[in-house]
Design a protein around this motif. Structure first.
Motif, PDB file in Angstrom:
ATOM      1  N   ARG B 276       0.800  -1.233   0.000  1.00  0.00           N
ATOM      2  CA  ARG B 276       0.000   0.000   0.000  1.00  0.00           C
ATOM      3  C   ARG B 276       0.834   1.285   0.000  1.00  0.00           C
ATOM      4  O   ARG B 276       0.455   2.273  -0.594  1.00  0.00           O
ATOM      5  N   PHE B 277       2.002   1.274   0.650  1.00  0.00           N
ATOM      6  CA  PHE B 277       2.793   2.503   0.707  1.00  0.00           C
ATOM      7  C   PHE B 277       3.596   2.741  -0.573  1.00  0.00           C
ATOM      8  O   PHE B 277       3.826   3.872  -0.957  1.00  0.00           O
ATOM      9  N   SER B 278       4.062   1.653  -1.203  1.00  0.00           N
ATOM     10  CA  SER B 278       4.954   1.835  -2.351  1.00  0.00           C
ATOM     11  C   SER B 278       4.364   1.311  -3.653  1.00  0.00           C
ATOM     12  O   SER B 278       4.984   1.435  -4.707  1.00  0.00           O
ATOM     13  N   GLY B 279       3.206   0.688  -3.567  1.00  0.00           N
ATOM     14  CA  GLY B 279       2.562   0.172  -4.777  1.00  0.00           C
ATOM     15  C   GLY B 279       3.290  -0.992  -5.424  1.00  0.00           C
ATOM     16  O   GLY B 279       3.128  -1.266  -6.604  1.00  0.00           O
ATOM     17  N   ILE B 280       4.132  -1.687  -4.654  1.00  0.00           N
ATOM     18  CA  ILE B 280       4.867  -2.823  -5.219  1.00  0.00           C
ATOM     19  C   ILE B 280       4.079  -4.109  -4.935  1.00  0.00           C
ATOM     20  O   ILE B 280       4.234  -4.722  -3.873  1.00  0.00           O
ATOM     21  N   TYR B 281       3.205  -4.448  -5.846  1.00  0.00           N
ATOM     22  CA  TYR B 281       2.393  -5.657  -5.703  1.00  0.00           C
ATOM     23  C   TYR B 281       2.819  -6.713  -6.716  1.00  0.00           C
ATOM     24  O   TYR B 281       2.829  -7.904  -6.425  1.00  0.00           O
ATOM     25  N   ASN B 282       3.131  -6.272  -7.937  1.00  0.00           N
ATOM     26  CA  ASN B 282       3.382  -7.223  -9.021  1.00  0.00           C
ATOM     27  C   ASN B 282       4.781  -7.827  -8.995  1.00  0.00           C
ATOM     28  O   ASN B 282       4.957  -8.987  -9.352  1.00  0.00           O
ATOM     29  N   GLU B 283       5.760  -7.037  -8.570  1.00  0.00           N
ATOM     30  CA  GLU B 283       7.147  -7.505  -8.621  1.00  0.00           C
ATOM     31  C   GLU B 283       7.376  -8.779  -7.819  1.00  0.00           C
ATOM     32  O   GLU B 283       7.926  -9.749  -8.360  1.00  0.00           O
ATOM     33  N   PRO B 284       6.951  -8.825  -6.533  1.00  0.00           N
ATOM     34  CA  PRO B 284       7.174 -10.073  -5.785  1.00  0.00           C
ATOM     35  C   PRO B 284       6.487 -11.269  -6.454  1.00  0.00           C
ATOM     36  O   PRO B 284       7.051 -12.363  -6.509  1.00  0.00           O
ATOM     37  N   ARG B 285       5.295 -11.029  -6.987  1.00  0.00           N
ATOM     38  CA  ARG B 285       4.553 -12.115  -7.635  1.00  0.00           C
ATOM     39  C   ARG B 285       5.242 -12.563  -8.923  1.00  0.00           C
ATOM     40  O   ARG B 285       5.238 -13.744  -9.258  1.00  0.00           O
ATOM     41  N   ALA B 286       5.851 -11.608  -9.625  1.00  0.00           N
ATOM     42  CA  ALA B 286       6.565 -11.958 -10.860  1.00  0.00           C
ATOM     43  C   ALA B 286       7.762 -12.846 -10.538  1.00  0.00           C
ATOM     44  O   ALA B 286       8.071 -13.785 -11.282  1.00  0.00           O
TER      45      ALA B 286
END
Lengths: 152, 381
Positions: B276-286
């Motif tokens: 939520r703070f940095s908008g990094i949702y896709n990278e870990p999943r990738a």
């Protein structure tokens, strides 16, 4: 003020905090008083019900506030009033030494001593030895920042 | 009270519609009916200063930002809490320290100018590191965590070793700072800006002496603090801050990073500072998807709705926090995953603590690992 002969080599600027168990170790403190066994006044004692009650936070707080050394005065394991207090103190001692090492604070600034019931002579001796040991290491690397904070 | 007025203006608290969506979304309110983010905003806008600053509840907020995600008026709730805590700290108020205040003392001790730490003992011969380099790996407090939380089986240094191994694998020899300090995240969020600034000054000096142009972190809190908070206090930085997930995901996309097969079913917990703070949702999943054989199953509360790991800034941790952690661990187990992956050492510490519950321990048991160490194990060659 002149120092007593046996404490000529002690640096009275050294700041030491001692945590004392209420039972055997504190009886040692009282007996040292009764029998007029002197030990350096650098040591500020904090009585706790058992060394097993201490935790890392309290010891680190003493260092944070500028203590040059911390001595834990506990009881022989067989005398512990709470069965496992001495063992817990030993675990805490090991853990705290690891943290001090990480911080680059000399591990010899911390000591754990067992004082059997009523041994004022031993208590006075151990405390004096520790004050000398810490005096040789010098003042705490944190002290300059503590002073700075105090003056600010 | 001009300060509170400024805080309200800066955080758009005046836009609150009193709709209560924040309180519905709040994980604390779910278990503690007395706690209400809406009331905090109400007290702020109606000038109830004492209710606001002299209130224990001010320190309970997880600052997880789920309320902010839901707020339709754009109230910056977490920023509001942070600024109110700074005000309250100035009045001598503070939250209840956990772990006997040991972590607060550690952070304060690290503000000392002449510190000569021995924090790199974990670097073994197989790892290539430097004192000066273009890329710097900012380790965070992991060497300390492993000593402090050894009783609950915390081994976050595996993340640090994994990070260096991954960087080496990609042909990068990172610099490590022998006297890195805590980034100051937890002091800042506890309102103690004075000590935060000192820590930040030390770190910026260390980073510049290592001549780093890029700083990689594995801890999302370090990432957010270095990237967003340091510039607020010291102006723009002369280095770029990257989270390990971004670096690895980019290398995966370029085809430079390949993994060997690992037949595991996993689920992923979004840390709040990363999601939520940095908008990094896709990278870990990738990164997880790039490991052949790994099946990722999402928990119902994921991405923007992810549930917090339950504790913040080493304070105010109690039954409510344990209930939140239990809920999250049960949710993870219910997916049928073998491993709960996360990308934050602190999420891991908090979950491991919850799993040590005498009564619920077994029920909550699930293998938990950081994506960094998980990816390291799947490295080819």
């Amino acid at each position: 003020m002149t120092k007593p002969k046996e404490y000529q080599d002690i640096d009275f600027e050294t700041r030491i905090v001692g945590f004392v168990c209420n039972w055997d170790a504190y009886s040692g403190v009282e007996m040292a008083g009764v029998n007029r066994k002197e030990y350096p006044t650098n040591v500020k004692l904090v009585k706790v019900m058992c060394l097993g009650r201490l935790h890392l936070g309290l010891i680190l707080k003493a260092f944070e506030l500028g203590a040059d050394g911390v001595i834990l005065l506990g009881c022989p394991p067989e005398d512990c009033h709470y069965e496992s207090g001495t063992a817990m103190a030993k675990e805490l001692f090991t853990q705290t030494k690891k943290v001090l090492n990480l911080l680059g604070i000399d591990q010899n600034r911390l000591a754990l001593v067992e004082v059997p019931l009523g041994r004022g002579d031993l208590l006075a001796k151990q405390v004096s030895t520790f004050v000398r040991r810490v005096g040789r290491i010098g003042s705490s690397p944190l002290q300059s920042s503590v002073e700075a904070a105090r003056l600010a | 009270m001009p300060e509170i007025g400024q805080i309200i203006a800066a955080t758009r608290a005046y836009s609150c519609l009193d709709c209560g969506k924040c309180t519905v979304a709040c994980p604390i309110s779910r278990y503690d009916p007395d706690y209400s983010p809406r009331m905090v905003v109400y007290n702020a806008t109606y000038g109830h200063e004492a209710e606001l600053l002299r209130n224990d509840q001010l320190w309970s907020c997880l600052t997880c930002s789920r309320c902010e995600e839901r707020c339709q008026s754009g109230v910056r709730y977490t920023e509001l809490i942070k600024l109110l805590r700074t005000e309250a700290h100035g009045l001598g108020e503070t939250g209840q320290c956990t772990h006997g205040g040991a972590l607060q003392s550690l952070m304060h001790i690290m503000t000392a100018a002449h510190l000569n730490q021995n924090r790199l003992g974990w670097v073994d011969k197989s790892l290539k590191t430097a004192t000066e380099a273009e890329t710097l790996y900012f380790v965070g407090c992991q060497p300390y965590f492993d000593v402090l939380f050894s009783d609950i089986g915390v081994k976050t240094l595996g993340i640090a070793r994994g990070a260096v191994k991954l960087l080496n694998h990609l042909g990068i020899v990172p610099a490590l700072l022998p006297n890195e300090r805590c980034c100051g995240h937890d002091l800042l969020w506890a309102g103690d800006t004075e000590h935060f600034v000192k820590l930040a000054e030390h770190n910026l000096k260390e980073i510049s002496s290592a001549k780093a142009k890029q700083v990689v972190t594995t801890c999302p809190e370090c990432y957010l603090t270095l990237k967003v908070e340091y510039p607020r206090y010291f102006g723009s930085l002369d280095f770029e801050v990257v989270h390990m997930s971004q670096l690895l995901a980019a290398k995966v996309a370029d085809g430079e990073l390949k993994f060997r097969r690992s037949a595991k079913k996993v689920t992923y917990h979004d840390p709040c500072r990363l999601g939520r703070f940095s908008g990094i949702y896709n990278e870990p999943r990738a990164i997880i998807d790039a490991i052949p054989g790994v099946e990722l199953v999402e928990m119902p509360q994921s991405r923007t709705s992810a549930l917090c790991c339950g504790t913040q800034a080493w304070m105010n941790c109690g039954t409510v926090n344990k209930q939140i952690q239990s809920e999250r661990l049960r949710e993870a187990s219910a997916t049928g995953a073998d491993v709960l992956l996360t990308f934050c050492p602190k999420c891991q510490i908090h979950f491991r603590c919850a799993m040590h519950d005498n009564r619920l321990g077994e029920e909550l048991e699930i293998e938990i690992e950081d994506v960094t160490s998980f990816a390291t194990k799947a490295l080819t060659g």
